[in-house]
Design a protein around this motif. Sequence first.
Motif, PDB file in Angstrom:
ATOM      1  N   GLN A  42       2.774   1.692  -3.430  1.00  0.00           N
ATOM      2  CA  GLN A  42       1.873   2.142  -4.489  1.00  0.00           C
ATOM      3  C   GLN A  42       1.469   3.599  -4.285  1.00  0.00           C
ATOM      4  O   GLN A  42       1.368   4.376  -5.243  1.00  0.00           O
ATOM      5  CB  GLN A  42       0.640   1.243  -4.539  1.00  0.00           C
ATOM      6  CG  GLN A  42       0.956  -0.172  -5.022  1.00  0.00           C
ATOM      7  CD  GLN A  42      -0.147  -1.160  -4.699  1.00  0.00           C
ATOM      8  OE1 GLN A  42      -1.278  -0.782  -4.412  1.00  0.00           O
ATOM      9  NE2 GLN A  42       0.181  -2.449  -4.722  1.00  0.00           N
ATOM     10  N   LYS A  70       2.360   6.684  -6.900  1.00  0.00           N
ATOM     11  CA  LYS A  70       1.325   7.568  -7.443  1.00  0.00           C
ATOM     12  C   LYS A  70       1.657   9.032  -7.187  1.00  0.00           C
ATOM     13  O   LYS A  70       1.265   9.919  -7.959  1.00  0.00           O
ATOM     14  CB  LYS A  70      -0.038   7.226  -6.817  1.00  0.00           C
ATOM     15  CG  LYS A  70      -0.639   5.921  -7.318  1.00  0.00           C
ATOM     16  CD  LYS A  70      -1.974   5.652  -6.635  1.00  0.00           C
ATOM     17  CE  LYS A  70      -2.569   4.325  -7.100  1.00  0.00           C
ATOM     18  NZ  LYS A  70      -3.853   4.018  -6.404  1.00  0.00           N
ATOM     19  N   ARG A 103       4.944  -3.067 -11.179  1.00  0.00           N
ATOM     20  CA  ARG A 103       3.517  -3.258 -10.900  1.00  0.00           C
ATOM     21  C   ARG A 103       3.010  -2.039 -10.134  1.00  0.00           C
ATOM     22  O   ARG A 103       3.555  -1.670  -9.094  1.00  0.00           O
ATOM     23  CB  ARG A 103       3.301  -4.526 -10.069  1.00  0.00           C
ATOM     24  CG  ARG A 103       1.841  -4.777  -9.712  1.00  0.00           C
ATOM     25  CD  ARG A 103       1.660  -5.975  -8.805  1.00  0.00           C
ATOM     26  NE  ARG A 103       2.055  -7.221  -9.455  1.00  0.00           N
ATOM     27  CZ  ARG A 103       1.927  -8.411  -8.869  1.00  0.00           C
ATOM     28  NH1 ARG A 103       1.454  -8.509  -7.636  1.00  0.00           N
ATOM     29  NH2 ARG A 103       2.294  -9.505  -9.519  1.00  0.00           N
ATOM     30  N   ASP A 104       1.969  -1.423 -10.649  1.00  0.00           N
ATOM     31  CA  ASP A 104       1.376  -0.232 -10.028  1.00  0.00           C
ATOM     32  C   ASP A 104       2.411   0.871  -9.832  1.00  0.00           C
ATOM     33  O   ASP A 104       2.372   1.620  -8.845  1.00  0.00           O
ATOM     34  CB  ASP A 104       0.730  -0.584  -8.681  1.00  0.00           C
ATOM     35  CG  ASP A 104      -0.378  -1.611  -8.830  1.00  0.00           C
ATOM     36  OD1 ASP A 104      -1.225  -1.429  -9.709  1.00  0.00           O
ATOM     37  OD2 ASP A 104      -0.379  -2.600  -8.076  1.00  0.00           O
ATOM     38  N   GLN A 117       0.824  -1.210   0.000  1.00  0.00           N
ATOM     39  CA  GLN A 117       0.000   0.000   0.000  1.00  0.00           C
ATOM     40  C   GLN A 117       0.861   1.263   0.000  1.00  0.00           C
ATOM     41  O   GLN A 117       0.600   2.219  -0.735  1.00  0.00           O
ATOM     42  CB  GLN A 117      -0.923  -0.001   1.227  1.00  0.00           C
ATOM     43  CG  GLN A 117      -2.009  -1.059   1.181  1.00  0.00           C
ATOM     44  CD  GLN A 117      -2.845  -1.052   2.451  1.00  0.00           C
ATOM     45  OE1 GLN A 117      -3.782  -0.269   2.593  1.00  0.00           O
ATOM     46  NE2 GLN A 117      -2.498  -1.921   3.401  1.00  0.00           N
TER      47      GLN A 117
END
Length: 416
Positions: free
Chosen positions: A26, A30, A51-52, A23
């Motif tokens: 990611q 972002k 990934r992400d 969490q």
Amino acid sequence: MNILIVNYHYPPTVGAHAYRWAQLAQLWAKQGHSVTVLTSVVKGASTRENRDGVNIIRIGNIARSAGQGAQGNTKAQGNLISLSKKFLISTMRTSYRFLYWPDGLWYWLPAALLGLYRLRRNKYDLVVSYSPTFTAHLATLIYRKLFPRQCANWVADYGDPFSVSDTMPPNNLKLYRKLNYAAERSVVTNADCSVFTTNQTLSAYKEKFGIFNAVVLPHLVDISTFYAGPPLLESSDTAGIISLVYVGGFHKGIREPGAMLSFFEQLVKCYPNCFALNIYGPSNGCDFSTCKPPIYYHGAVSRATAIELIKKADCLVNIDNSNCVMVPSKLVEYIATGRPIVNFNGDAGVIDIMAKYGKTDMVVEIGSVVSDDDIHRVASFILNKGAKIASWDEVSRVLIEHDISSVGESYIRLGS
């Protein structure tokens, strides 16, 4: 900011140790940060992938399963060969546990060191090592000493305690207690900051190691993932029966199901056809053989399934830890649903986060000694609260310090 996370646990493996850092990684990606995760190899997963927005490097010679490791239902074999094989395996396992150090994942240390060496040309603003396994701390400690300029800020983060834990010893304390202490002293004194999830854990470390730089960054949660609206009692397959759900693992001596099972056996006798208790999570050797309807043990489930289960429950059930300074991460996820909670107290009494949620009248506490009055008190609570939910604002106020954005920003400040 350039961030490196050294953590044996990362999805697709399951468990709280993996979820927290997935969490955060990611979230930071972002926000525009460059995030790399150095983790263990997993069967069926690529050794390198993005990934992400997170760069994931999986390294090691022993690939672990991505599954949750639930115990299967196997039939005992009574023949001599089978019994001899079981005895041999048991003897080898006992000898292995007697000797390994620093913990059962010791074999990842060479791989982690190799992975860090390969990354030596990269300069990181923030390096976070996460224990368990303590090998992540050891590898980062060595990396820090060899390449200090490449590791501007090192945070040693603790999901579980190491040398201060006698209840869940990471290794043979008779053999390694002094080594555990020396290794951990080196980690907490060389790291720029150590992070713990509870004040109780921090206090235990301060008492043992004296003054060192440390902070508490609590368990995190994204409320929007868990808050789902009122339970739908009328649409249940067992209309009129309130569904109580327990999700989480059990640990002997720390979080055992005995008191919970005994209490609900009494409750359903006094109030037949009113309640059903569904239990999900690895047993880890705890006995559920006596469970009978309407009390059901289902074993371990995936992360996605667990989230749906607690969102759809009419009422949630929790067992506090005993003989342990840590607090289960699932508590903040329970509270994020807004659901009422039946809470079995540990030896520390009512913990802070549950006391805060209790002010919304959505918690009923059960002590170590249970009377008939307690049975009726809890039944009344469930019957009155089973179709209710705390408001978004109430939940947000309780979890303001646990919000994922707030916790994530606190880590970023440690690297600034």
